[in-house]
Design a protein around this motif. Sequence first.
Motif, PDB file in Angstrom:
ATOM      1  N   LEU A 126       0.824  -1.207   0.000  1.00 26.84           N
ATOM      2  CA  LEU A 126       0.000   0.000   0.000  1.00 26.84           C
ATOM      3  C   LEU A 126       0.859   1.258   0.000  1.00 26.84           C
ATOM      4  CD1 LEU A 126      -2.790  -1.154   2.459  1.00 26.84           C
ATOM      5  CD2 LEU A 126      -2.955  -0.927  -0.027  1.00 26.84           C
ATOM      6  N   LYS A 127       1.922   1.240   0.787  1.00 22.76           N
ATOM      7  CA  LYS A 127       2.821   2.401   0.809  1.00 22.76           C
ATOM      8  C   LYS A 127       3.435   2.643  -0.567  1.00 22.76           C
ATOM      9  CE  LYS A 127       4.114   2.365   5.690  1.00 22.76           C
ATOM     10  NZ  LYS A 127       5.192   2.162   6.683  1.00 22.76           N
ATOM     11  N   SER A 128       3.760   1.571  -1.273  1.00 17.16           N
ATOM     12  CA  SER A 128       4.361   1.719  -2.601  1.00 17.16           C
ATOM     13  C   SER A 128       3.358   2.273  -3.613  1.00 17.16           C
ATOM     14  CB  SER A 128       4.922   0.389  -3.095  1.00 17.16           C
ATOM     15  OG  SER A 128       3.881  -0.478  -3.515  1.00 17.16           O
ATOM     16  N   LEU A 129       2.081   2.044  -3.386  1.00 18.75           N
ATOM     17  CA  LEU A 129       1.046   2.490  -4.324  1.00 18.75           C
ATOM     18  C   LEU A 129       0.605   3.930  -4.076  1.00 18.75           C
ATOM     19  CD1 LEU A 129      -1.152  -0.718  -4.410  1.00 18.75           C
ATOM     20  CD2 LEU A 129       0.383   0.121  -6.194  1.00 18.75           C
ATOM     21  N   PHE A 130       1.037   4.486  -2.969  1.00 15.33           N
ATOM     22  CA  PHE A 130       0.569   5.817  -2.603  1.00 15.33           C
ATOM     23  C   PHE A 130       1.041   6.886  -3.583  1.00 15.33           C
ATOM     24  CE2 PHE A 130      -1.922   8.019   0.301  1.00 15.33           C
ATOM     25  CZ  PHE A 130      -1.389   9.291   0.460  1.00 15.33           C
ATOM     26  N   SER A 131       2.050   6.592  -4.371  1.00 17.92           N
ATOM     27  CA  SER A 131       2.531   7.563  -5.354  1.00 17.92           C
ATOM     28  C   SER A 131       2.111   7.184  -6.777  1.00 17.92           C
ATOM     29  CB  SER A 131       4.054   7.679  -5.264  1.00 17.92           C
ATOM     30  OG  SER A 131       4.644   6.419  -5.496  1.00 17.92           O
ATOM     31  N   ASP A 132       1.180   6.266  -6.928  1.00 20.88           N
ATOM     32  CA  ASP A 132       0.699   5.850  -8.241  1.00 20.88           C
ATOM     33  C   ASP A 132       0.048   7.032  -8.962  1.00 20.88           C
ATOM     34  OD1 ASP A 132       0.080   3.003  -9.670  1.00 20.88           O
ATOM     35  OD2 ASP A 132      -1.483   4.466 -10.147  1.00 20.88           O
ATOM     36  N   THR A 133       0.079   7.013 -10.276  1.00 18.21           N
ATOM     37  CA  THR A 133      -0.491   8.110 -11.055  1.00 18.21           C
ATOM     38  C   THR A 133      -2.024   8.089 -11.075  1.00 18.21           C
ATOM     39  OG1 THR A 133      -0.316   6.804 -13.073  1.00 18.21           O
ATOM     40  CG2 THR A 133       1.515   8.299 -12.563  1.00 18.21           C
ATOM     41  N   ASP A 134      -2.637   6.972 -10.736  1.00 21.80           N
ATOM     42  CA  ASP A 134      -4.099   6.837 -10.750  1.00 21.80           C
ATOM     43  C   ASP A 134      -4.679   7.431  -9.457  1.00 21.80           C
ATOM     44  OD1 ASP A 134      -6.762   6.048 -10.661  1.00 21.80           O
ATOM     45  OD2 ASP A 134      -6.361   3.948 -11.117  1.00 21.80           O
ATOM     46  N   PRO A 135      -5.400   8.558  -9.546  1.00 23.00           N
ATOM     47  CA  PRO A 135      -5.939   9.172  -8.334  1.00 23.00           C
ATOM     48  C   PRO A 135      -6.963   8.286  -7.627  1.00 23.00           C
ATOM     49  CG  PRO A 135      -6.797  10.272 -10.285  1.00 23.00           C
ATOM     50  CD  PRO A 135      -5.751   9.308 -10.754  1.00 23.00           C
ATOM     51  N   TYR A 136      -7.694   7.475  -8.386  1.00 20.87           N
ATOM     52  CA  TYR A 136      -8.659   6.575  -7.754  1.00 20.87           C
ATOM     53  C   TYR A 136      -7.931   5.506  -6.932  1.00 20.87           C
ATOM     54  CZ  TYR A 136     -12.144   8.783 -10.695  1.00 20.87           C
ATOM     55  OH  TYR A 136     -12.959   9.703 -11.295  1.00 20.87           O
ATOM     56  N   LEU A 137      -6.829   5.005  -7.461  1.00 20.58           N
ATOM     57  CA  LEU A 137      -6.045   4.017  -6.729  1.00 20.58           C
ATOM     58  C   LEU A 137      -5.494   4.629  -5.439  1.00 20.58           C
ATOM     59  CD1 LEU A 137      -4.978   1.056  -6.940  1.00 20.58           C
ATOM     60  CD2 LEU A 137      -2.842   2.070  -7.671  1.00 20.58           C
ATOM     61  N   ARG A 138      -5.015   5.867  -5.515  1.00 17.31           N
ATOM     62  CA  ARG A 138      -4.522   6.538  -4.306  1.00 17.31           C
ATOM     63  C   ARG A 138      -5.647   6.712  -3.294  1.00 17.31           C
ATOM     64  NH1 ARG A 138      -2.343   9.943  -8.209  1.00 17.31           N
ATOM     65  NH2 ARG A 138      -3.492  11.760  -7.424  1.00 17.31           N
ATOM     66  N   LEU A 157      -1.170   9.474   5.614  1.00 18.05           N
ATOM     67  CA  LEU A 157      -2.450  10.180   5.606  1.00 18.05           C
ATOM     68  C   LEU A 157      -2.234  11.695   5.574  1.00 18.05           C
ATOM     69  CD1 LEU A 157      -4.521   7.985   8.088  1.00 18.05           C
ATOM     70  CD2 LEU A 157      -4.620   8.005   5.593  1.00 18.05           C
ATOM     71  N   ILE A 158      -1.257  12.162   6.308  1.00 16.91           N
ATOM     72  CA  ILE A 158      -0.945  13.594   6.277  1.00 16.91           C
ATOM     73  C   ILE A 158      -0.443  13.982   4.889  1.00 16.91           C
ATOM     74  CG2 ILE A 158       0.622  15.357   7.194  1.00 16.91           C
ATOM     75  CD1 ILE A 158       0.240  14.016   9.962  1.00 16.91           C
ATOM     76  N   GLN A 159       0.358  13.128   4.283  1.00 16.93           N
ATOM     77  CA  GLN A 159       0.820  13.357   2.912  1.00 16.93           C
ATOM     78  C   GLN A 159      -0.370  13.420   1.955  1.00 16.93           C
ATOM     79  OE1 GLN A 159       3.802  10.525   1.594  1.00 16.93           O
ATOM     80  NE2 GLN A 159       3.327  10.918  -0.543  1.00 16.93           N
ATOM     81  N   GLY A 160      -1.391  12.621   2.237  1.00 16.80           N
ATOM     82  CA  GLY A 160      -2.593  12.608   1.410  1.00 16.80           C
ATOM     83  C   GLY A 160      -3.323  13.936   1.397  1.00 16.80           C
ATOM     84  N   LEU A 161      -3.133  14.744   2.429  1.00 16.99           N
ATOM     85  CA  LEU A 161      -3.757  16.066   2.473  1.00 16.99           C
ATOM     86  C   LEU A 161      -3.186  17.001   1.410  1.00 16.99           C
ATOM     87  CD1 LEU A 161      -3.813  16.652   6.341  1.00 16.99           C
ATOM     88  CD2 LEU A 161      -5.757  16.044   4.872  1.00 16.99           C
ATOM     89  N   LYS A 162      -2.031  16.644   0.875  1.00 12.91           N
ATOM     90  CA  LYS A 162      -1.366  17.478  -0.149  1.00 12.91           C
ATOM     91  C   LYS A 162      -1.547  16.903  -1.558  1.00 12.91           C
ATOM     92  CE  LYS A 162       2.133  18.273   3.326  1.00 12.91           C
ATOM     93  NZ  LYS A 162       3.420  17.814   3.790  1.00 12.91           N
ATOM     94  N   ASP A 163      -2.332  15.855  -1.700  1.00 13.78           N
ATOM     95  CA  ASP A 163      -2.491  15.180  -2.983  1.00 13.78           C
ATOM     96  C   ASP A 163      -3.144  16.104  -4.015  1.00 13.78           C
ATOM     97  OD1 ASP A 163      -2.372  12.096  -3.931  1.00 13.78           O
ATOM     98  OD2 ASP A 163      -4.027  13.128  -4.933  1.00 13.78           O
ATOM     99  N   SER A 164      -2.858  15.875  -5.280  1.00 13.42           N
ATOM    100  CA  SER A 164      -3.439  16.686  -6.356  1.00 13.42           C
ATOM    101  C   SER A 164      -4.931  16.402  -6.546  1.00 13.42           C
ATOM    102  CB  SER A 164      -2.684  16.442  -7.663  1.00 13.42           C
ATOM    103  OG  SER A 164      -2.779  15.076  -8.026  1.00 13.42           O
ATOM    104  N   SER A 165      -5.415  15.257  -6.085  1.00 11.98           N
ATOM    105  CA  SER A 165      -6.824  14.890  -6.227  1.00 11.98           C
ATOM    106  C   SER A 165      -7.610  15.327  -4.993  1.00 11.98           C
ATOM    107  CB  SER A 165      -6.963  13.381  -6.414  1.00 11.98           C
ATOM    108  OG  SER A 165      -8.308  12.988  -6.266  1.00 11.98           O
ATOM    109  N   TRP A 166      -8.685  16.054  -5.209  1.00  9.47           N
ATOM    110  CA  TRP A 166      -9.498  16.495  -4.078  1.00  9.47           C
ATOM    111  C   TRP A 166     -10.110  15.309  -3.336  1.00  9.47           C
ATOM    112  CZ3 TRP A 166     -14.647  15.374  -3.627  1.00  9.47           C
ATOM    113  CH2 TRP A 166     -15.319  14.961  -4.787  1.00  9.47           C
ATOM    114  N   ARG A 167     -10.426  14.230  -4.067  1.00  7.40           N
ATOM    115  CA  ARG A 167     -11.008  13.052  -3.407  1.00  7.40           C
ATOM    116  C   ARG A 167     -10.031  12.452  -2.394  1.00  7.40           C
ATOM    117  NH1 ARG A 167     -13.408  12.312  -8.612  1.00  7.40           N
ATOM    118  NH2 ARG A 167     -15.647  12.035  -8.413  1.00  7.40           N
ATOM    119  N   VAL A 168      -8.776  12.383  -2.799  1.00  4.40           N
ATOM    120  CA  VAL A 168      -7.753  11.836  -1.907  1.00  4.40           C
ATOM    121  C   VAL A 168      -7.600  12.745  -0.688  1.00  4.40           C
ATOM    122  CG1 VAL A 168      -5.312  11.222  -1.696  1.00  4.40           C
ATOM    123  CG2 VAL A 168      -6.560  10.657  -3.789  1.00  4.40           C
ATOM    124  N   ARG A 169      -7.584  14.053  -0.908  1.00  6.96           N
ATOM    125  CA  ARG A 169      -7.431  14.997   0.211  1.00  6.96           C
ATOM    126  C   ARG A 169      -8.589  14.864   1.196  1.00  6.96           C
ATOM    127  NH1 ARG A 169      -6.176  18.506  -4.171  1.00  6.96           N
ATOM    128  NH2 ARG A 169      -8.131  19.652  -3.856  1.00  6.96           N
TER     129      ARG A 169
END
Length: 192
Positions: A126-138, A157-169
């Motif tokens: 899961l940690k390795s997938l957190f930087s995947d290009t697919d926002p749905y996967l993230r 999870l804190i890193q997820g707050l900075k994600d480019s996808s609003w859904r992930v944030r």
Amino acid sequence: SSDLSDDIQVSFMNYIADYQTKEISEYFLGLIDEESNTISIASIKALGKSDLKNTIETLIEYLDDSLFDDLRKPAVIEALGKLKAVEALEILSDIATDIYTENSSLRWRAVVALGEIGKEESLIVLKSLFSDTDPYLRNYTITALKHFPSKDVEGLLIQGLKDSSWRVRVNAAQSLGELGIKDSVPILIYKA
């Protein structure tokens, strides 16, 4: 009975899935190869509540079978997650990390199943997938991370707050709240 509509049969199956005995689980196993996708998928989902010993092994065999109907594989992945099937870690990890798959939803479901299984090996994937290009996967990865101790996933999870996808944030913010991660409060206040 084949005299009943698929909808009625599925309703019946959903009801008895909560009261499984060995015989009921074997009945569901026998329905996986039904001609009707609706009946087959309902039986696979019901097996996610089974405690029959060979259920996991059988589901893994179907998932690994290239001739098995692709429409049924998502249900198999979900059932393996619900069963916390440690035996399926390798195949689920392979599916989750397969960037060449034509069916992204299989990856998404495998990610969720890895979270439900909740083992260290799952967390590594899961940690390795957190930087995947697919926002749905993230986003599904964030959902899967909720199954782990907060100390192990807080940084992601804190890193997820900075994600480019609003859904992930949004999912990351909700997950931080659900896990009660107090160190994230100042960041959440700032983001708000």
